[in-house]
Enzyme design. Sequence first.
Site, short mmCIF file in Angstrom:
data_model
loop_
_atom_site.label_atom_id
_atom_site.label_comp_id
_atom_site.label_asym_id
_atom_site.label_seq_id
_atom_site.Cartn_x
_atom_site.Cartn_y
_atom_site.Cartn_z
CG LEU A 12 -1.89 1.30 1.04
CD1 LEU A 12 -2.93 1.36 0.09
CD2 LEU A 12 -2.56 1.13 2.68
CB ALA A 60 1.25 -3.12 9.58
CE1 TYR A 125 -1.69 -7.32 10.47
CE2 TYR A 125 -4.25 -8.32 10.21
CZ TYR A 125 -2.90 -7.37 9.93
OH TYR A 125 -3.20 -6.50 9.20
CE LYS A 129 -3.09 -3.01 11.34
NZ LYS A 129 -2.16 -2.07 10.52
N1 LIG Z 1 -2.14 -7.24 3.38
C1 LIG Z 1 -3.54 -7.42 3.55
O1 LIG Z 1 -4.16 -8.32 3.21
C2 LIG Z 1 -4.25 -6.33 4.51
C3 LIG Z 1 -5.27 -6.53 5.05
C4 LIG Z 1 -5.95 -5.48 5.73
C5 LIG Z 1 -5.28 -4.67 6.39
N2 LIG Z 1 -3.78 -4.49 6.14
C6 LIG Z 1 -3.10 -3.10 6.47
O2 LIG Z 1 -2.85 -2.38 5.47
C7 LIG Z 1 -1.69 -1.76 5.73
C8 LIG Z 1 -0.68 -2.08 4.38
O3 LIG Z 1 -0.64 -3.49 4.33
P1 LIG Z 1 0.64 -4.11 3.14
O4 LIG Z 1 -0.25 -5.34 2.76
O5 LIG Z 1 0.74 -2.95 2.18
O6 LIG Z 1 1.75 -4.39 4.32
P2 LIG Z 1 3.02 -5.14 3.76
O7 LIG Z 1 3.16 -5.32 2.21
O8 LIG Z 1 3.48 -6.07 4.55
O9 LIG Z 1 4.07 -3.71 3.92
C9 LIG Z 1 4.35 -3.23 5.36
C10 LIG Z 1 5.65 -2.61 5.19
O10 LIG Z 1 6.04 -2.18 6.76
C11 LIG Z 1 7.04 -2.50 7.00
N3 LIG Z 1 7.56 -2.52 8.24
C12 LIG Z 1 7.74 -3.69 9.17
N4 LIG Z 1 8.07 -3.36 10.48
C13 LIG Z 1 8.32 -2.03 10.34
C14 LIG Z 1 9.08 -1.19 11.22
N5 LIG Z 1 9.32 -1.71 12.56
N6 LIG Z 1 9.25 -0.04 11.15
C15 LIG Z 1 9.00 0.55 9.79
N7 LIG Z 1 8.53 -0.39 8.74
C16 LIG Z 1 8.21 -1.65 9.26
C17 LIG Z 1 7.49 -3.93 6.23
O11 LIG Z 1 8.88 -4.34 6.00
P3 LIG Z 1 9.44 -5.76 6.09
O12 LIG Z 1 8.67 -6.25 4.76
O13 LIG Z 1 10.97 -5.46 6.05
O14 LIG Z 1 9.21 -6.43 7.38
C18 LIG Z 1 6.90 -3.79 4.98
O15 LIG Z 1 7.61 -2.83 3.96
C19 LIG Z 1 -1.23 -2.58 7.01
O16 LIG Z 1 -1.43 -1.41 8.01
C20 LIG Z 1 -1.76 -3.63 7.33
O17 LIG Z 1 -1.88 -4.07 8.54
C21 LIG Z 1 -3.54 -5.18 5.22
#
Ligand SMILES: NC(=O)c1ccc[n+]([C@@H]2O[C@H](COP(=O)([O-])OP(=O)(O)OC[C@H]3O[C@@H](n4cnc5c(N)ncnc54)[C@H](OP(=O)(O)O)[C@@H]3O)[C@@H](O)[C@H]2O)c1
Length: 291
Positions: A12, A60, A125, A129
């Site tokens: 995202l 996250a 998780y 959250k």
């Molecule tokens: N994916 C889903 O299906 C889903 C569903 C509902 C809600 N969400 C929410 O939507 C948002 C975006 O999700 P997404 O799928 O884009 O997530 P994502 O692709 O997993 O990206 C999350 C990013 O956060 C980074 N991160 C992890 N720990 C960190 C830290 N301590 N400090 C700074 N950055 C850190 C990760 O780095 P690393 O990869 O190196 O760990 C990764 O680059 C999140 O809030 C998630 O909870 C996601």
Amino acid sequence: MKILVTGVAGQLGHDVVEELEKRGIEAVGVDIGEMDITDRDGVEACLRRTAPDGVIHCAAYTAVDAAEENEELCRRINGEGPRNIARVCKAMDIKMIQISTDYVFDGRGERPWEPGDPCCPQSVYGQTKYEGELAVQETLDKYFIVRTAWVFGLNGKNFVKTMLHLAKTHHTIRVVNDQFGSPTYTRDLARLLADMVVTDKYGIYHATNEGDCSWYEFACAIFREAGVSVNVVPVTTAEYGAKASRPANSRMSKEKLTEMGFERLPSWQDALHRYVQQLKEIAGDPEDSLG
Ligand SMILES: NC(=O)c1ccc[n+]([C@@H]2O[C@H](COP(=O)([O-])OP(=O)(O)OC[C@H]3O[C@@H](n4cnc5c(N)ncnc54)[C@H](OP(=O)(O)O)[C@@H]3O)[C@@H](O)[C@H]2O)c1
């Protein structure tokens, strides 16, 4: 206007930065290397140095099953991380968009969840959250909490890529058919977040693509869209046996977006079509586009 976006190396965050830049809004994308959200002083230093007008917090800990065995780390990132950011946003008097999840709900019933419905997370998780949501609400007045679900984007791992990858090595794929929700394309969600961040219509929102389906129905649509032939077998959650508990009903009402004058996202089928096209354009073959 200048916006700091966390999680730029993820799905995202990447598309949010792209969308803001398209609109002429200055976007500073950071990930763990530039700003570890668990490091309170580091967060303060980065935000003060950047001096944004707002933060869109997309970073996250998103590994739902692994979270069950990594509760402490997951809590630091998903619970304390947002608190660290919110604290500085408060001191700097700037707004924050916190991205959250359908996993804050227990998944009972069939009615779409409203933003004000009681939360009752069923997994580490989801619980962490939810703690992140509470931290933002306790700390700030100028906040948006945007709960999304079933996210897919170009920059990272997701269900669509996993299905296409599995189809390369399996004739038959078992997919859960008793959990219902709405897939969400990061490009579409990024547009809404960019619309939102320039307003002061603060509050809790639900934002996914329109319509809902089961994971099984989503998988069938993915293979149809990609022109991949594979045997998809519907199974129950119990038969599948994942480590973390997931909500059976993840349907979320988006009525509040309409009420507040925001444009809702297109249907998930339309989003999936555009996403598979995007994968094809990049790799020539959607199955080769595994990030
Ligand atoms: N994916 C889903 O299906 C889903 C569903 C509902 C809600 N969400 C929410 O939507 C948002 C975006 O999700 P997404 O799928 O884009 O997530 P994502 O692709 O997993 O990206 C999350 C990013 O956060 C980074 N991160 C992890 N720990 C960190 C830290 N301590 N400090 C700074 N950055 C850190 C990760 O780095 P690393 O990869 O190196 O760990 C990764 O680059 C999140 O809030 C998630 O909870 C996601």
